[in-house]
Motif scaffolding. Structure first.
Motif, PDB file in Angstrom:
ATOM      1  N   TYR A 145    -100.820  43.957  56.281  1.00  0.00           N
ATOM      2  CA  TYR A 145    -100.448  42.773  55.512  1.00  0.00           C
ATOM      3  C   TYR A 145    -101.102  42.820  54.129  1.00  0.00           C
ATOM      4  CZ  TYR A 145    -100.171  37.918  54.025  1.00  0.00           C
ATOM      5  OH  TYR A 145     -99.952  36.768  53.297  1.00  0.00           O
ATOM      6  N   GLN A 155     -95.428  42.748  60.519  1.00  0.00           N
ATOM      7  CA  GLN A 155     -94.852  41.686  61.349  1.00  0.00           C
ATOM      8  C   GLN A 155     -94.726  42.144  62.798  1.00  0.00           C
ATOM      9  OE1 GLN A 155     -91.251  39.823  59.860  1.00  0.00           O
ATOM     10  NE2 GLN A 155     -90.641  39.163  61.900  1.00  0.00           N
ATOM     11  N   GLU A 159     -96.520  40.406  66.041  1.00  0.00           N
ATOM     12  CA  GLU A 159     -95.707  39.989  67.191  1.00  0.00           C
ATOM     13  C   GLU A 159     -96.201  40.630  68.481  1.00  0.00           C
ATOM     14  OE1 GLU A 159     -91.836  41.021  65.675  1.00  0.00           O
ATOM     15  OE2 GLU A 159     -91.575  39.063  64.707  1.00  0.00           O
ATOM     16  N   LEU A 175     -98.684  35.963  60.971  1.00  0.00           N
ATOM     17  CA  LEU A 175     -97.222  35.947  61.084  1.00  0.00           C
ATOM     18  C   LEU A 175     -96.633  34.795  60.269  1.00  0.00           C
ATOM     19  CD1 LEU A 175     -94.894  37.463  62.357  1.00  0.00           C
ATOM     20  CD2 LEU A 175     -95.177  36.075  64.413  1.00  0.00           C
ATOM     21  N   ALA A 176     -97.287  33.628  60.302  1.00  0.00           N
ATOM     22  CA  ALA A 176     -96.814  32.491  59.500  1.00  0.00           C
ATOM     23  C   ALA A 176     -96.833  32.845  58.011  1.00  0.00           C
ATOM     24  CB  ALA A 176     -97.668  31.259  59.775  1.00  0.00           C
ATOM     25  N   TYR A 179     -93.906  35.006  57.278  1.00  0.00           N
ATOM     26  CA  TYR A 179     -92.679  34.205  57.230  1.00  0.00           C
ATOM     27  C   TYR A 179     -92.566  33.463  55.897  1.00  0.00           C
ATOM     28  CZ  TYR A 179     -91.792  34.944  62.245  1.00  0.00           C
ATOM     29  OH  TYR A 179     -91.515  35.493  63.471  1.00  0.00           O
ATOM     30  N   SER A 182     -91.505  35.800  53.169  1.00  0.00           N
ATOM     31  CA  SER A 182     -90.098  36.188  53.246  1.00  0.00           C
ATOM     32  C   SER A 182     -89.166  34.967  53.188  1.00  0.00           C
ATOM     33  CB  SER A 182     -89.832  37.017  54.498  1.00  0.00           C
ATOM     34  OG  SER A 182     -90.069  36.231  55.651  1.00  0.00           O
ATOM     35  N   ASN A 183     -89.746  33.817  52.855  1.00  0.00           N
ATOM     36  CA  ASN A 183     -89.005  32.567  52.685  1.00  0.00           C
ATOM     37  C   ASN A 183     -88.357  32.075  53.986  1.00  0.00           C
ATOM     38  OD1 ASN A 183     -88.607  30.497  50.890  1.00  0.00           O
ATOM     39  ND2 ASN A 183     -86.583  31.214  50.261  1.00  0.00           N
ATOM     40  N   ASN A 184     -88.929  32.465  55.125  1.00  0.00           N
ATOM     41  CA  ASN A 184     -88.465  31.993  56.425  1.00  0.00           C
ATOM     42  C   ASN A 184     -89.341  30.802  56.821  1.00  0.00           C
ATOM     43  OD1 ASN A 184     -87.607  31.607  59.032  1.00  0.00           O
ATOM     44  ND2 ASN A 184     -87.706  33.761  59.607  1.00  0.00           N
ATOM     45  N   GLU A 187     -89.423  29.258  60.606  1.00  0.00           N
ATOM     46  CA  GLU A 187     -90.276  29.973  61.574  1.00  0.00           C
ATOM     47  C   GLU A 187     -91.756  29.778  61.246  1.00  0.00           C
ATOM     48  OE1 GLU A 187     -89.479  31.532  64.442  1.00  0.00           O
ATOM     49  OE2 GLU A 187     -87.461  30.775  64.066  1.00  0.00           O
ATOM     50  N   ALA A 188     -92.086  29.766  59.953  1.00  0.00           N
ATOM     51  CA  ALA A 188     -93.475  29.543  59.548  1.00  0.00           C
ATOM     52  C   ALA A 188     -93.950  28.173  60.016  1.00  0.00           C
ATOM     53  CB  ALA A 188     -93.607  29.664  58.035  1.00  0.00           C
ATOM     54  N   LYS A 190     -92.801  26.399  62.513  1.00  0.00           N
ATOM     55  CA  LYS A 190     -92.938  26.399  63.976  1.00  0.00           C
ATOM     56  C   LYS A 190     -94.306  26.941  64.382  1.00  0.00           C
ATOM     57  CE  LYS A 190     -88.079  27.157  65.225  1.00  0.00           C
ATOM     58  NZ  LYS A 190     -87.162  28.166  65.776  1.00  0.00           N
TER      59      LYS A 190
END
Length: 195
Positions: A145, A155, A159, A175-176, A179, A182-184, A187-188, A190
């Motif tokens: 990272y 990632q 996981e 992981l958050a 996310y 990557s603009n997710n 999921e971040a 959550k």
């Protein structure tokens, strides 16, 4: 605070210090916290200085004393003297190259020194020897990272940690963060809500 008191009584100052760091955001403005913080940091510093002196003396008497070398390296790392700690671990690994636990400690030291390329090589070696080891997976994920070279690989490592340990907070934070990068954001969010 009771746990910290018990840790102090058992001369487990590093663990007491870690617990204080956890409590710090909520209690750092309270006098009770400040008093315990001063006590733990003072005791910790004094204890580590004594341990370093003791193990340096042991090692000077018997340079092949494996326990003294490893303990000295550990206490150097506790005092943030990563250069000396790393040198001792490297010296040890030159004699015992298959000791993965010490290789892991050296990889951590290299990471803390921001020597991420060498730390990454060591983490990859560790994963080859034990591909499902949660600590090795997390270390490799964090290093990858920070290297910012292959975030998909980082990632996948985070996981895998969560498959082995679904509530691993460090892996969840890592992981958050991936996310978010990557603009997710769904999921971040959550993951952050699980933490």
């Amino acid at each position: 605070f009771k746990l910290i008191g018990d840790l102090i009584s058992a001369t487990r100052y590093e663990e007491a210090y870690i617990q204080l760091e956890i409590l710090s955001p909520k209690f750092s403005d309270q006098q009770r916290f400040k008093d315990i913080w001063f006590k733990v940091t003072t005791l910790r510093k004094s204890y580590y200085t004594d341990r370093i002196r003791f193990y340096e003396e042991q090692l000077s008497k018997d340079p092949s004393n494996k326990e003294a070398l490893l303990e000295l390296a550990k206490y150097y790392s506790y005092t943030n003297n990563y250069t000396l700690s790393g040198s001792l671990y490297k010296s040890y690994l030159s004699k015992y190259p298959n000791d993965q636990a010490v290789r892991y400690k050296l990889a951590q030291i290299l990471m803390w020194q921001n020597n991420l390329c060498d730390a990454s090589e060591m983490a990859n070696e560790l994963l080859k020897s034990s591909p499902d080891n949660k600590d090795y997976l997390l270390l490799a994920a964090q290093i990858n990272y920070w290297l910012d070279e292959d975030l998909v690989y980082a990632q996948s490592l985070f996981e895998k940690v969560l498959v082995v340990d679904p509530k691993n907070i460090d892996a969840m934070f890592g992981l958050a963060n991936l996310y978010v990068r990557s603009n997710n954001l769904i999921e971040a969010e959550k993951l952050v809500n699980e933490i």
